[in-house]
Design a protein around this motif. Sequence first.
Motif, mmCIF file in Angstrom:
data_model
loop_
_atom_site.group_PDB
_atom_site.id
_atom_site.type_symbol
_atom_site.label_atom_id
_atom_site.label_comp_id
_atom_site.label_asym_id
_atom_site.label_seq_id
_atom_site.Cartn_x
_atom_site.Cartn_y
_atom_site.Cartn_z
ATOM 1 N N HIS A 138 0.922 -1.165 -0.043
ATOM 2 C CA HIS A 138 0.069 -0.094 0.004
ATOM 3 C C HIS A 138 0.922 1.345 -0.001
ATOM 4 C CE1 HIS A 138 -2.982 2.965 1.262
ATOM 5 N NE2 HIS A 138 -3.858 1.786 0.818
ATOM 6 N N SER A 139 0.297 2.226 -0.684
ATOM 7 C CA SER A 139 1.160 3.314 -0.865
ATOM 8 C C SER A 139 1.326 4.215 0.569
ATOM 9 C CB SER A 139 0.611 4.350 -1.931
ATOM 10 O OG SER A 139 -0.881 4.521 -1.458
ATOM 11 N N THR A 140 0.504 4.037 1.581
ATOM 12 C CA THR A 140 0.540 4.715 2.772
ATOM 13 C C THR A 140 0.574 3.722 3.913
ATOM 14 O OG1 THR A 140 -1.725 5.163 2.908
ATOM 15 C CG2 THR A 140 -0.417 6.764 1.986
ATOM 16 N N GLU A 141 1.423 2.720 3.563
ATOM 17 C CA GLU A 141 1.185 1.434 4.616
ATOM 18 C C GLU A 141 1.753 2.121 6.103
ATOM 19 O OE1 GLU A 141 4.919 -1.510 4.261
ATOM 20 O OE2 GLU A 141 4.108 -1.110 2.329
ATOM 21 N N GLU A 142 2.885 2.615 6.202
ATOM 22 C CA GLU A 142 3.367 3.473 7.524
ATOM 23 C C GLU A 142 2.123 3.856 8.224
ATOM 24 O OE1 GLU A 142 7.102 5.106 8.365
ATOM 25 O OE2 GLU A 142 7.853 4.175 6.362
ATOM 26 N N ASP A 143 1.591 4.833 7.682
ATOM 27 C CA ASP A 143 0.372 5.675 8.409
ATOM 28 C C ASP A 143 -0.926 4.649 8.776
ATOM 29 O OD1 ASP A 143 1.719 8.013 8.191
ATOM 30 O OD2 ASP A 143 0.864 8.441 6.181
ATOM 31 N N ILE A 144 -1.106 3.814 7.892
ATOM 32 C CA ILE A 144 -2.297 2.915 8.156
ATOM 33 C C ILE A 144 -1.930 1.933 9.484
ATOM 34 C CG2 ILE A 144 -3.778 1.130 7.231
ATOM 35 C CD1 ILE A 144 -3.638 2.687 4.706
ATOM 36 N N ASN A 145 -0.608 1.451 9.466
ATOM 37 C CA ASN A 145 -0.113 0.572 10.246
ATOM 38 C C ASN A 145 -0.167 1.268 11.904
ATOM 39 O OD1 ASN A 145 0.213 -1.559 8.447
ATOM 40 N ND2 ASN A 145 2.658 -1.081 8.290
ATOM 41 N N LYS A 146 0.262 2.483 11.734
ATOM 42 C CA LYS A 146 0.178 3.393 13.024
ATOM 43 C C LYS A 146 -1.447 3.468 13.404
ATOM 44 C CE LYS A 146 4.310 6.252 12.295
ATOM 45 N NZ LYS A 146 4.876 7.362 12.030
#
Length: 175
Positions: A138-146
């Motif tokens: 996913h293009s924003t995986e870090e933000d979503i994981n948080k």
Amino acid sequence: SRGRWPRGAVSLRWRSGRMSLVSGLLGRVLWLSGLRSGYHARGSPAMEQDRALEVYDIIRTIRDPEKPNTLEELEVVTESCVEVHEIGEDEYLVIIRFTPTVPHCSLATLIGLCLRIKLQRCLPFKHKLEIYISEGAHSTEEDINKQINDKERVAAAMENPNLREIVEQCVTEPD
């Protein structure tokens, strides 16, 4: 059939997943009765694998927020996306790595929320839960994981009546 049963055992799991509930229950009955080969001592890799399959059986029926399919049917979750590790006496770390259908999926956070809510409600053992998007999926995986691993954000999201209704529709088992 993907490491689910001991060597020589017959799996009732059909590719479509129709029999997985029956096979899961049958496996548990056989294990509890001592008829299933490969009795697993607590903390063994085989016991952790059994727990992982138990987790998978819970999450595979979650419905996609946009489509009439389950996360299993869309291959957002698979048996291999679930890891379970014993971290204490009868306590487990459950790690889920799911893969959204497209790298810019706008509902990836909602899918992660559905995974968390269903597991919090349904897991029959003490656990710590970590949910992540598969690396590079996913293009924003870090933000979503948080977001999906922050208890306060999850609680705030579930206070929103519209969001809560969508989550309930996704996690409720069909009749």
